[in-house]
Design an enzyme around this catalytic site. Structure first.
Site, PDB file in Angstrom:
ATOM      1  CG  LEU A 128      -2.148  -0.745   1.311  1.00 17.17           C
ATOM      2  CD1 LEU A 128      -2.832  -0.547   2.663  1.00 17.17           C
ATOM      3  CD2 LEU A 128      -3.084  -0.363   0.190  1.00 17.17           C
ATOM      4  CD  GLU A 130      -8.412   2.254   3.821  1.00 20.72           C
ATOM      5  OE1 GLU A 130      -9.375   1.600   3.374  1.00 20.72           O
ATOM      6  OE2 GLU A 130      -7.307   1.751   4.069  1.00 20.72           O
TER       7      GLU A 130
END
Length: 184
Positions: free
Chosen positions: A27, A34
């Site tokens: 990521l 999140e």
């Protein structure tokens, strides 16, 4: 693609301005809010006797930090064609998406709440084409992270049904959205 397990499922993903979902196998952002959202959505069940499952490709599995493998409080299923790929005993291995759905349904007979597809790009592509994909939980991140892996276009088969207020962390704004499959 048919879904022999007859269980609907959802996709959950975070993507940037250019539909990017990953960069160099990781990521490209770290947004604690999140990550909490992902955990909450994929762990919550209406009934405490039920369990959610997550299906991911091998590269997505490898992108998870060691301390989070397998993702706790969820049945993890990893898709790989390598039958000797080393996985913990509590993780289901399947050669393909359909087999993963079948094995999860068998493993959690009567206790399965919801199945979430968590990546990567190839798996999302397959999942979105299935009529059994009923929902997309999308975190839309308003930034370009120069990703090398992307989420497919969301087609007119889905309609946006929810959007949160804008949130911001580390100077990056994002919103949580939900898309549901349109009824025919």
């Amino acid at each position: 693609m048919t879904n022999r397990s007859n269980h609907s499922f959802s996709c959950i993903v975070a993507m940037d301005d250019k539909r990017g979902i990953g960069k160099n196998g990781r990521l490209p952002w770290h947004l604690p809010g999140e990550l909490r959202h992902f955990k909450t959505i994929t762990e919550r069940t209406a009934n405490p006797n039920q369990v959610n499952a997550v299906i991911m490709g091998r590269k997505t599995w490898e992108s998870l930090p060691d301390k989070f493998r397998p993702l706790p409080n969820r049945l993890n299923c990893v898709l790989t064609r390598n039958k000797s790929y080393p996985l913990p005993s509590q993780v289901i291995m399947a050669a393909d998406f359909e087999r993963g759905l079948e094995l999860i349904s068998q493993e959690l007979q009567g206790r399965l709440n919801e199945i979430f597809i968590i990546g990567g790009a190839e798996l999302f592509q397959q999942a979105l084409q299935s009529p059994s994909c009923q929902k997309i939980y999308l975190t839309r991140i308003f930034h370009d992270f120069a990703c090398d892996t992307f989420f497919p276009e969301i087609t007119a088969s889905f309609e946006k049904t929810l959007e949160s207020e804008a949130l911001a962390e580390i100077g990056v704004k994002y919103v949580f959205q939900e898309y549901s499959r349109r009824k025919k």
